[in-house]
Write a protein that holds these residues in place. Structure first.
Motif, PDB file in Angstrom:
ATOM      1  N   GLN A  47       0.840  -1.199   0.000  1.00  0.00           N
ATOM      2  CA  GLN A  47       0.000   0.000   0.000  1.00  0.00           C
ATOM      3  C   GLN A  47       0.873   1.247   0.000  1.00  0.00           C
ATOM      4  OE1 GLN A  47      -2.861   0.187   3.179  1.00  0.00           O
ATOM      5  NE2 GLN A  47      -4.158   1.619   2.049  1.00  0.00           N
ATOM      6  N   GLY A  48       0.467   2.226  -0.783  1.00  0.00           N
ATOM      7  CA  GLY A  48       1.179   3.496  -0.838  1.00  0.00           C
ATOM      8  C   GLY A  48       0.560   4.377  -1.890  1.00  0.00           C
ATOM      9  N   ASP A  49       0.924   5.650  -1.841  1.00  0.00           N
ATOM     10  CA  ASP A  49       0.319   6.625  -2.741  1.00  0.00           C
ATOM     11  C   ASP A  49       1.375   7.647  -3.132  1.00  0.00           C
ATOM     12  OD1 ASP A  49      -1.201   8.561  -4.021  1.00  0.00           O
ATOM     13  OD2 ASP A  49      -2.767   8.629  -2.486  1.00  0.00           O
ATOM     14  N   LEU A  50       1.616   7.796  -4.434  1.00  0.00           N
ATOM     15  CA  LEU A  50       2.608   8.768  -4.892  1.00  0.00           C
ATOM     16  C   LEU A  50       2.246  10.190  -4.480  1.00  0.00           C
ATOM     17  CD1 LEU A  50       3.398   7.498  -8.510  1.00  0.00           C
ATOM     18  CD2 LEU A  50       4.903   7.397  -6.516  1.00  0.00           C
ATOM     19  N   PRO A  70       3.985   9.235 -13.792  1.00  0.00           N
ATOM     20  CA  PRO A  70       4.194  10.675 -13.599  1.00  0.00           C
ATOM     21  C   PRO A  70       3.146  11.361 -12.727  1.00  0.00           C
ATOM     22  CG  PRO A  70       3.264  10.276 -15.775  1.00  0.00           C
ATOM     23  CD  PRO A  70       3.535   8.926 -15.179  1.00  0.00           C
ATOM     24  N   VAL A  71       3.562  11.786 -11.550  1.00  0.00           N
ATOM     25  CA  VAL A  71       2.736  12.592 -10.650  1.00  0.00           C
ATOM     26  C   VAL A  71       3.576  13.813 -10.271  1.00  0.00           C
ATOM     27  CG1 VAL A  71       1.510  12.683  -8.447  1.00  0.00           C
ATOM     28  CG2 VAL A  71       1.490  10.571  -9.785  1.00  0.00           C
ATOM     29  N   PRO A  72       3.399  14.939 -10.957  1.00  0.00           N
ATOM     30  CA  PRO A  72       4.335  16.047 -10.800  1.00  0.00           C
ATOM     31  C   PRO A  72       4.337  16.722  -9.433  1.00  0.00           C
ATOM     32  CG  PRO A  72       2.503  16.669 -12.225  1.00  0.00           C
ATOM     33  CD  PRO A  72       2.399  15.195 -12.010  1.00  0.00           C
ATOM     34  N   GLY A  73       3.192  16.766  -8.771  1.00  0.00           N
ATOM     35  CA  GLY A  73       3.099  17.521  -7.529  1.00  0.00           C
ATOM     36  C   GLY A  73       4.063  17.072  -6.446  1.00  0.00           C
ATOM     37  N   THR A  74       4.364  15.784  -6.403  1.00  0.00           N
ATOM     38  CA  THR A  74       5.241  15.243  -5.355  1.00  0.00           C
ATOM     39  C   THR A  74       6.492  14.590  -5.931  1.00  0.00           C
ATOM     40  OG1 THR A  74       3.976  13.165  -5.426  1.00  0.00           O
ATOM     41  CG2 THR A  74       3.312  14.812  -3.776  1.00  0.00           C
ATOM     42  N   ALA A  75       6.768  14.824  -7.213  1.00  0.00           N
ATOM     43  CA  ALA A  75       7.834  14.086  -7.891  1.00  0.00           C
ATOM     44  C   ALA A  75       9.199  14.289  -7.251  1.00  0.00           C
ATOM     45  CB  ALA A  75       7.880  14.486  -9.363  1.00  0.00           C
ATOM     46  N   HIS A  76       9.531  15.509  -6.838  1.00  0.00           N
ATOM     47  CA  HIS A  76      10.852  15.742  -6.246  1.00  0.00           C
ATOM     48  C   HIS A  76      11.008  14.971  -4.940  1.00  0.00           C
ATOM     49  CE1 HIS A  76      11.556  19.047  -9.120  1.00  0.00           C
ATOM     50  NE2 HIS A  76      12.832  18.836  -8.816  1.00  0.00           N
ATOM     51  N   GLU A  77       9.974  14.971  -4.130  1.00  0.00           N
ATOM     52  CA  GLU A  77      10.052  14.252  -2.854  1.00  0.00           C
ATOM     53  C   GLU A  77      10.115  12.747  -3.078  1.00  0.00           C
ATOM     54  OE1 GLU A  77       7.850  14.214   1.533  1.00  0.00           O
ATOM     55  OE2 GLU A  77       7.086  15.501  -0.087  1.00  0.00           O
ATOM     56  N   VAL A  78       9.324  12.242  -4.015  1.00  0.00           N
ATOM     57  CA  VAL A  78       9.321  10.809  -4.307  1.00  0.00           C
ATOM     58  C   VAL A  78      10.682  10.363  -4.828  1.00  0.00           C
ATOM     59  CG1 VAL A  78       8.361   9.043  -5.847  1.00  0.00           C
ATOM     60  CG2 VAL A  78       6.832  10.657  -4.683  1.00  0.00           C
ATOM     61  N   ALA A  79      11.240  11.108  -5.772  1.00  0.00           N
ATOM     62  CA  ALA A  79      12.537  10.740  -6.343  1.00  0.00           C
ATOM     63  C   ALA A  79      13.638  10.791  -5.290  1.00  0.00           C
ATOM     64  CB  ALA A  79      12.870  11.667  -7.510  1.00  0.00           C
ATOM     65  N   ALA A  80      13.581  11.800  -4.424  1.00  0.00           N
ATOM     66  CA  ALA A  80      14.585  11.904  -3.362  1.00  0.00           C
ATOM     67  C   ALA A  80      14.474  10.733  -2.387  1.00  0.00           C
ATOM     68  CB  ALA A  80      14.427  13.233  -2.624  1.00  0.00           C
ATOM     69  N   LEU A  81      13.262  10.343  -2.042  1.00  0.00           N
ATOM     70  CA  LEU A  81      13.061   9.192  -1.158  1.00  0.00           C
ATOM     71  C   LEU A  81      13.590   7.913  -1.793  1.00  0.00           C
ATOM     72  CD1 LEU A  81       9.459   9.868   0.206  1.00  0.00           C
ATOM     73  CD2 LEU A  81      11.545   9.711   1.587  1.00  0.00           C
ATOM     74  N   ARG A 111       7.555  17.108 -17.843  1.00  0.00           N
ATOM     75  CA  ARG A 111       8.927  17.572 -17.684  1.00  0.00           C
ATOM     76  C   ARG A 111       9.251  17.840 -16.217  1.00  0.00           C
ATOM     77  NH1 ARG A 111      13.654  16.717 -18.218  1.00  0.00           N
ATOM     78  NH2 ARG A 111      15.091  18.430 -18.488  1.00  0.00           N
ATOM     79  N   THR A 112       8.245  18.222 -15.420  1.00  0.00           N
ATOM     80  CA  THR A 112       8.447  18.383 -13.976  1.00  0.00           C
ATOM     81  C   THR A 112       8.934  17.086 -13.352  1.00  0.00           C
ATOM     82  OG1 THR A 112       6.793  20.135 -13.785  1.00  0.00           O
ATOM     83  CG2 THR A 112       7.291  18.892 -11.787  1.00  0.00           C
ATOM     84  N   VAL A 113       8.337  15.981 -13.754  1.00  0.00           N
ATOM     85  CA  VAL A 113       8.741  14.679 -13.218  1.00  0.00           C
ATOM     86  C   VAL A 113      10.149  14.319 -13.691  1.00  0.00           C
ATOM     87  CG1 VAL A 113       8.160  12.232 -13.088  1.00  0.00           C
ATOM     88  CG2 VAL A 113       6.331  13.939 -13.098  1.00  0.00           C
ATOM     89  N   GLU A 114      10.425  14.549 -14.969  1.00  0.00           N
ATOM     90  CA  GLU A 114      11.762  14.252 -15.477  1.00  0.00           C
ATOM     91  C   GLU A 114      12.830  15.037 -14.713  1.00  0.00           C
ATOM     92  OE1 GLU A 114      10.830  13.100 -20.166  1.00  0.00           O
ATOM     93  OE2 GLU A 114      11.979  14.901 -19.683  1.00  0.00           O
TER      94      GLU A 114
END
Length: 292
Positions: A47-50, A70-81, A111-114
């Protein structure tokens, strides 16, 4: 190799999931509702949610590679995690729209996600498909089932629409093979087809006459506005207008990455005939006509 899939039950993700399981990889699938996820046997469902990165650390434990929806709103935090957890390679489902102007909402979304993944420090691969073949089902399925007609603006707009399984095949290769880090793959079908030609393929496959009725841009805007916000409607109308003058790109990425030719739109249509009301014959005498 331990692989985390986000979007594992989506139009593309389900093909990725099935391919990875069939080839014996350990697959962990992230979903908001584990009990409702229809996934192949052998998939570890967590279970989890991007959109809620705080739910992800447990899902990321022990993961080597990750498929990122691609979920841009939280992409930086997700990628960092992901990078903090030890993920070495992130493969992103992006879009050919990143090659367009920044005024395009889809460009900004993907592009935000990239950028977030680039900034994470992990290795990355960006898979940028052009228009999905499956879009014809949600755009035209109802009118073909009920009236054997397609109404749309810019009938001569031509794109090399791509089978979702081919997008998944490129994603899968990037996840399990070395040598794809830093690649930006523009994925298309084997040739550009106008909307009128796409309707002709559907008529042939379904074995019945399907009429194409050309709408004006204004009529197209009115019809599309019932289902989409105004900025998206204008983006799509501009996309069609441009494609009517200059057909969309055709690449050989599917063959280069997977070793086999890209699937045709006719093959996609045959697999999804039921969504258009099913085949009405052999297709030998089927034809489409256009009117304006």
């Amino acid at each position: 190799m331990n692989i985390l899939l986000t979007g594992a039950t989506g139009k593309v993700g389900r093909h990725v999931t099935e391919s990875l399981v069939a080839s014996g990889h350990h697959v962990r699938a992230l979903t908001r509702t584990p009990g409702a996820a229809a996934l192949p046997a052998g998939v570890e469902v967590v279970q989890g949610d991007l959109e809620q990165p705080g739910t992800l650390p447990a899902a990321l434990e022990g993961i080597d590679r990750m498929y990122l929806f691609p979920v841009p709103g939280t992409a930086h935090e997700v990628a960092a995690l992901a990078r903090k957890a030890g993920v070495r390679h992130i493969v992103v489902l992006s879009s050919s729209s990143v090659l367009d102007d920044e005024s395009n909402p889809s460009h900004r979304h993907h592009r935000t996600v990239e950028r977030a993944v680039e900034d994470s420090g992990a290795d990355w691969t960006f898979v940028r498909p052009d228009e999905f073949a499956g879009n014809t089902l949600w755009k035209w399925g109802d009118s073909i089932r009920t009236e054997n007609v397609v109404r749309a603006p810019y009938g001569k707009a031509a794109r090399a629409i791509v089978h979702e399984a081919d997008i998944a095949a490129v994603l899968t290769a990037a996840l399990v093979e070395d040598g794809h880090a830093g690649a930006r793959y523009l994925v298309t079908g084997p040739r550009a087809l106008t909307q009128i030609e796409q309707v002709g393929v559907l008529a042939e496959v379904l074995g019945r006459d399907i009429r194409f009725e050309e709408l004006s841009r204004e009529a197209g805007r009115e019809a599309m506005s019932a289902h989409m916000p105004p900025p998206v409607v204008e983006m799509l109308l501009d996309y069609l207008a441009e494609s009517a003058v200059t057909p969309g790109p055709v690449t050989d990425v599917v063959r280069e990455v997977t070793g086999r030719e890209a699937r045709t739109f006719a093959s996609w249509a045959a697999e999804h005939a039921d969504g258009f009301g099913g085949a009405g014959g052999t297709g030998d005498s089927a034809k489409s006509s256009s009117s304006s």
